[in-house]
Design an enzyme around this catalytic site. Structure first.
Site, PDB file in Angstrom:
ATOM      1  N   GLY A 114      -8.828  -1.426  -8.159  1.00  0.00           N
ATOM      2  CA  GLY A 114      -8.116  -0.197  -7.837  1.00  0.00           C
ATOM      3  C   GLY A 114      -7.743   0.532  -9.113  1.00  0.00           C
ATOM      4  O   GLY A 114      -8.282   0.243 -10.192  1.00  0.00           O
ATOM      5  N   ASP A 115      -6.779   1.449  -9.022  1.00  0.00           N
ATOM      6  CA  ASP A 115      -6.500   2.306 -10.185  1.00  0.00           C
ATOM      7  C   ASP A 115      -6.034   1.526 -11.415  1.00  0.00           C
ATOM      8  O   ASP A 115      -6.406   1.861 -12.535  1.00  0.00           O
ATOM      9  CB  ASP A 115      -5.530   3.435  -9.818  1.00  0.00           C
ATOM     10  N   ASP A 139      -5.760   1.027  -0.045  1.00  0.00           N
ATOM     11  CA  ASP A 139      -4.887   2.211  -0.148  1.00  0.00           C
ATOM     12  C   ASP A 139      -5.696   3.516  -0.154  1.00  0.00           C
ATOM     13  O   ASP A 139      -5.129   4.586   0.111  1.00  0.00           O
ATOM     14  CB  ASP A 139      -4.040   2.161  -1.428  1.00  0.00           C
ATOM     15  N   ARG A 174      10.945   0.881  24.412  1.00  0.00           N
ATOM     16  CA  ARG A 174      11.514   0.766  23.066  1.00  0.00           C
ATOM     17  C   ARG A 174      10.851   1.727  22.095  1.00  0.00           C
ATOM     18  O   ARG A 174       9.758   2.228  22.343  1.00  0.00           O
ATOM     19  CB  ARG A 174      11.249  -0.644  22.515  1.00  0.00           C
ATOM     20  N   MET A 181       0.941  -0.858   4.639  1.00  0.00           N
ATOM     21  CA  MET A 181       0.886  -0.725   3.176  1.00  0.00           C
ATOM     22  C   MET A 181       0.277   0.620   2.773  1.00  0.00           C
ATOM     23  O   MET A 181       0.049   1.476   3.624  1.00  0.00           O
ATOM     24  CB  MET A 181       0.066  -1.874   2.592  1.00  0.00           C
ATOM     25  N   ARG A 183       0.993   1.830  -0.733  1.00  0.00           N
ATOM     26  CA  ARG A 183       1.666   2.225  -1.973  1.00  0.00           C
ATOM     27  C   ARG A 183       2.132   3.670  -1.932  1.00  0.00           C
ATOM     28  O   ARG A 183       2.797   4.066  -1.005  1.00  0.00           O
ATOM     29  CB  ARG A 183       0.732   1.960  -3.154  1.00  0.00           C
ATOM     30  N   ARG A 287      -5.021  -6.671   4.306  1.00  0.00           N
ATOM     31  CA  ARG A 287      -5.994  -6.928   3.230  1.00  0.00           C
ATOM     32  C   ARG A 287      -6.980  -8.031   3.603  1.00  0.00           C
ATOM     33  O   ARG A 287      -7.912  -8.310   2.857  1.00  0.00           O
ATOM     34  CB  ARG A 287      -5.258  -7.317   1.943  1.00  0.00           C
TER      35      ARG A 287
HETATM   36  O1  F6P Z   1      -2.809  -1.950  -3.603  1.00  0.00           O
HETATM   37  C1  F6P Z   1      -2.938  -2.790  -2.510  1.00  0.00           C
HETATM   38  C2  F6P Z   1      -1.604  -3.228  -1.995  1.00  0.00           C
HETATM   39  O2  F6P Z   1      -1.794  -4.046  -0.868  1.00  0.00           O
HETATM   40  C3  F6P Z   1      -0.628  -2.099  -1.680  1.00  0.00           C
HETATM   41  O3  F6P Z   1      -0.893  -1.461  -0.463  1.00  0.00           O
HETATM   42  C4  F6P Z   1       0.692  -2.831  -1.722  1.00  0.00           C
HETATM   43  O4  F6P Z   1       1.736  -1.948  -2.041  1.00  0.00           O
HETATM   44  C5  F6P Z   1       0.488  -3.849  -2.824  1.00  0.00           C
HETATM   45  O5  F6P Z   1      -0.910  -4.002  -2.979  1.00  0.00           O
HETATM   46  C6  F6P Z   1       1.106  -5.205  -2.561  1.00  0.00           C
HETATM   47  O6  F6P Z   1       0.918  -6.024  -3.667  1.00  0.00           O
HETATM   48  P1  F6P Z   1       1.196  -7.605  -3.666  1.00  0.00           P
HETATM   49  O7  F6P Z   1      -0.063  -8.272  -3.185  1.00  0.00           O
HETATM   50  O8  F6P Z   1       1.482  -7.919  -5.090  1.00  0.00           O
HETATM   51  O9  F6P Z   1       2.330  -7.864  -2.745  1.00  0.00           O
END
Ligand code: F6P
Length: 360
Positions: A114-115, A139, A174, A181, A183, A287
């Protein structure tokens, strides 16, 4: 014969093994090159941990989640965190890594990440290493590529979860909040929220107003829709407020881990509307698992194209999906910013036209 190093850095995602396979098979089949897998991302480059990847090693991994090479999202060779007498100090190991690159007799290094991983890749390129970048992340926030692999699979997982949560929302009348996730970018929440028919979608790019969210929940109730589904990005935050930080990973180059906005929303909505709320945080589930067909194809195209760039000695580039075509852009440009949801994005307009609230 060329010797190609491959490493995977940052958070894992579906499709990484598919791209390793594509790079390795193309390099072996088309050119007879040798592939060296570096273990645990840049940590393996610092510690000189690597192994040769044979054709058999990359055969049968297309559908596997995770990465066969391992990864690390805490390593930065230019400022590597080290614990010395209970204190964390940062050391520059970049020269050491360049020496290791030479000791491993590599002709080039393919950095899949990623970045964060790509930013480090660019720094190594600036220092003279022949580097190719391949973008991956759930992301979808890498600049210069329309999509990253991993994203489509994560959208599918989130959508399936939202579909399942719908039944409980309806049966129990409800407000069900699903936190995903992503970010600092709202791609995952927006796309899964639309695909899952979320009633309220909250993304970091559009700071929300809690009054507007509660008004929508009440309005739905009045109309006989006695439930609401809220899909919230982990980076979403109220207007004038801050993102919710779940933990600070001190020895990580990007130390903030977001999470917890779902619970805060639940408390607020329940207090203000009197309607019971429940929260589901999808977290790392997003993930995991086997990559979608789309991600397998994208990863395969990225991997094959990366080898073409190596053949042409077009280093310092990142492969990218632009429209329907695979191209490349300079790593310099790719790491210049992150790709957020533009406020004029057609999907935002479509969501609004369909009556979805964006919390404003
Ligand atoms: O960049 C991928 C990501 O899953 C994000 O969406 C999330 O904020 C972060 O990594 C979580 O990181 P970690 O695996 O360190 O909890």
């Amino acid at each position: 014969m060329e010797r190609i190093g491959v490493l995977t850095g940052g958070g894992d995602c579906p499709g990484i093994n598919a791209v390793i396979r594509a790079v390795a098979k193309t390099a072996i089949n088309d050119y007879g090159w040798e592939i060296i897998g570096i273990e645990d991302g840049y940590l393996g480059l610092i510690e000189k941990r690597f192994r040769r990847l044979t054709y058999d090693d990359v055969s049968g991994i297309l559908t596997l989640g995770g990465t066969i090479l391992g990864t690390s999202n805490k390593t930065n060779p230019f400022a590597q965190p080290m614990k010395i007498k209970k204190r964390i100090v940062f050391r520059d190991f970049s020269k050491h890594c360049i020496e290791n690159f030479k000791k491993m007799h590599l002709d080039c290094l393919v950095c899949i990440g990623g970045d964060g991983t790509l930013r480090i890749a660019y720094k190594f390129f600036e220092k003279g290493l022949p580097i190719i970048g391949i973008p991956k992340t759930i992301d979808n926030d890498v600049w210069g590529t329309d999509l990253t692999f991993g994203f489509d699979s994560a959208v599918l997982t989130a959508t399936e979860a939202i579909d399942k949560i719908h039944t409980t929302a309806q049966s129990h009348h409800r407000v069900m909040i699903v936190e995903v996730m992503g970010r600092y970018a709202g791609w995952l929440a927006l796309c899964s929220g639309v695909a899952g028919g979320g009633d309220i979608i909250l993304i970091p790019e559009i700071p929300f107003e809690i009054e507007k969210i509660c008004a929508r929940v009440k309005e739905r109730n009045k109309k006989g829709k006695r439930f609401s589904i809220v899909v919230v990005a982990e980076g979403a935050h109220p207007r004038g407020g801050r993102m919710v930080v779940q933990r600070v990973v001190k020895d990580s180059p990007d130390p903030l881990r977001l999470g917890g906005i779902g619970n805060l929303l639940a408390e607020e909505i329940e207090n203000r509307t009197g309607i019971e709320c429940r929260v589901t945080v999808l977290g790392h589930l997003l993930r995991g698992g086997s990559p979608s067909a789309f991600d397998r194809i994208l990863a395969t195209r990225f991997g094959e194209y990366a080898v073409k760039l190596i053949k042409e000695k077009d280093f310092g580039e990142m492969v990218a999906l632009q429209g329907r075509e695979i191209n490349s852009i300079s790593l310099k440009e790719a790491v210049s910013q992150i790709k957020k949801v533009p406020l004029n994005h057609q999907l935002l307009k479509a969501a609004l036209s369909l009556g979805t609230s964006l919390g404003i």
